[in-house]
Design an enzyme around this catalytic site. Structure first.
Site, PDB file in Angstrom:
ATOM      1  N   ASN A  11      -6.909  -4.944   3.175  1.00 25.71           N
ATOM      2  CA  ASN A  11      -5.484  -4.538   3.644  1.00 25.71           C
ATOM      3  C   ASN A  11      -5.782  -3.159   4.486  1.00 25.71           C
ATOM      4  OD1 ASN A  11      -3.098  -3.416   3.953  1.00 25.71           O
ATOM      5  ND2 ASN A  11      -2.616  -3.102   1.918  1.00 25.71           N
ATOM      6  N   LYS A  13      -3.848  -1.499   6.157  1.00 26.85           N
ATOM      7  CA  LYS A  13      -2.600  -0.734   5.950  1.00 26.85           C
ATOM      8  C   LYS A  13      -2.419  -0.204   7.722  1.00 26.85           C
ATOM      9  CE  LYS A  13      -3.473   0.355   1.154  1.00 26.85           C
ATOM     10  NZ  LYS A  13      -3.130   1.380   0.263  1.00 26.85           N
ATOM     11  N   HIS A  97       3.820  -5.084  -1.301  1.00 25.34           N
ATOM     12  CA  HIS A  97       3.085  -4.001  -1.905  1.00 25.34           C
ATOM     13  C   HIS A  97       3.742  -3.001  -2.385  1.00 25.34           C
ATOM     14  CE1 HIS A  97      -0.103  -1.072  -1.306  1.00 25.34           C
ATOM     15  NE2 HIS A  97      -1.102  -1.956  -1.184  1.00 25.34           N
ATOM     16  N   GLU A  99       3.348   0.025  -1.792  1.00 18.70           N
ATOM     17  CA  GLU A  99       3.914   0.896  -0.654  1.00 18.70           C
ATOM     18  C   GLU A  99       5.399   0.703   0.118  1.00 18.70           C
ATOM     19  OE1 GLU A  99       0.296   1.135   1.285  1.00 18.70           O
ATOM     20  OE2 GLU A  99      -0.680   2.046  -0.241  1.00 18.70           O
ATOM     21  N   GLU A 168      -1.846  -4.509  -8.778  1.00 18.93           N
ATOM     22  CA  GLU A 168      -2.174  -3.276  -8.081  1.00 18.93           C
ATOM     23  C   GLU A 168      -1.676  -2.074  -8.856  1.00 18.93           C
ATOM     24  OE1 GLU A 168      -4.044  -3.775  -4.002  1.00 18.93           O
ATOM     25  OE2 GLU A 168      -1.882  -3.252  -3.865  1.00 18.93           O
ATOM     26  N   GLY A 174      -5.597   4.236  -3.865  1.00 21.21           N
ATOM     27  CA  GLY A 174      -6.005   5.561  -2.993  1.00 21.21           C
ATOM     28  C   GLY A 174      -6.144   6.734  -3.564  1.00 21.21           C
ATOM     29  N   SER A 214      -8.291   1.204  -5.719  1.00 21.65           N
ATOM     30  CA  SER A 214      -9.733   1.937  -5.521  1.00 21.65           C
ATOM     31  C   SER A 214     -10.850   1.217  -5.977  1.00 21.65           C
ATOM     32  CB  SER A 214      -9.561   3.186  -6.586  1.00 21.65           C
ATOM     33  OG  SER A 214      -8.695   4.000  -6.133  1.00 21.65           O
ATOM     34  N   GLY A 236      -8.853   1.338   0.960  1.00 22.25           N
ATOM     35  CA  GLY A 236      -9.733   2.188   1.748  1.00 22.25           C
ATOM     36  C   GLY A 236     -11.253   1.808   2.150  1.00 22.25           C
TER      37      GLY A 236
END
Ligand code: 13P
Length: 252
Positions: A11, A13, A97, A99, A168, A174, A214, A236
């Site tokens: 992902n 992002k 998600h 976010e 998640e 993150g 992570s 990430g």
């Protein structure tokens, strides 16, 4: 128990210019040229879908989007539909998600509408669930995740087998603070128990549940080795060829 093929998705992002995204996709394609026994999915931002689609054409790597609207067309400024994603050869779409839930007000009911719209256009939804740190500390996290699963997947009937879930934990996204393999496995097994109640044992055993939060090359193998963890949704570490490819290899 059915053998579930592992699936690792990146992902990206809201990251990468066109040229940086092309470099990343080309690098991943080079490294994963040989067929491996893992489903690999790249989910770049909308602006990169066409370029990445062209790069991974004729490979085993598949394309995914990070969001979509539930309507097929109309006056929805700024939105993109499932049909439009199919036009760009997307096979997957990340839905709900954390976010999007936290920053853009997506509720389980909104996610449910999107899941149904994706399935209607033959897109595989990767449905995200997970608790906040506060919810984990309260001890009631499994109940919260159960509600997310039940409400997000309500009424999808025979299409159950086509979905993918991603656990998640918000506190692990993150932050560099990953869930331990035991913590993740506990929730994955809990989600599978909920799926068994909703859709029956055979279907629940076949559904893949990714872990996200992570995931790095250093912890991927142990996480993916858990019995109910069927791959990862990577943030990430998916922005770098070497780390993403190492994570994919950890799933083999
Ligand atoms: P990180 O891997 O950066 O923690 O992000 C996880 C995530 O949100 C993937 O969807």
């Amino acid at each position: 128990m059915k053998l579930r093929k592992k699936i690792v998705a990146g992902n990206w992002k809201m990251n990468k210019s066109i040229s940086d995204g092309q470099d990343l996709a080309n690098g991943i394609k080079r490294e994963l040229a040989e067929n491996c026994d893992v489903d690999v999915v790249l989910c770049p931002p909308f602006t990169l879908l066409k370029s990445v689609s062209d790069i991974i054409d004729m490979t085993q790597i598949r394309l995914g989007a990070q969001n979509m609207h539930w309507e097929s067309d109309g006056a929805y400024t700024g939105e993109i539909s499932a049909g439009m994603l199919r036009d760009l050869f997307c096979h997957y779409v990340i839905l709900g998600h954390s976010e999007r839930r936290a920053m853009f007000g997506e509720t389980n009911q909104v996610v449910n509408r999107k899941v149904k719209a994706a399935l209607a256009r033959n897109l595989t939804p990767i449905v995200c669930v997970g608790e906040t740190l506060e919810e984990r500390d309260s001890g009631a996290y499994m109940k919260i995740i159960e509600t997310q699963v039940r409400e997000s997947l309500e009424g999808i009937g025979d299409d159950f087998e086509k979905i993918i879930l991603a656990y998640e934990p918000v506190w692990a996204i993150g932050t560099g603070r990953t869930a331990s393999p035991e913590q993740a496995q506990e929730v994955h097994a809990g989600i599978r128990a909920v799926l068994t109640e909703i859709a029956g044992k055979d279907v629940a055993e076949a559904i893949r549940i990714q872990y996200g939060g992570s995931v790095k090359p250093a912890n991927a193998r142990e996480l993916f080795g858990q019995p109910d963890i069927d791959g990862g949704l990577i943030g990430g570490a998916a922005l770098d060829v070497r780390s993403f490819v190492e994570i994919v290899r950890a799933a083999i």
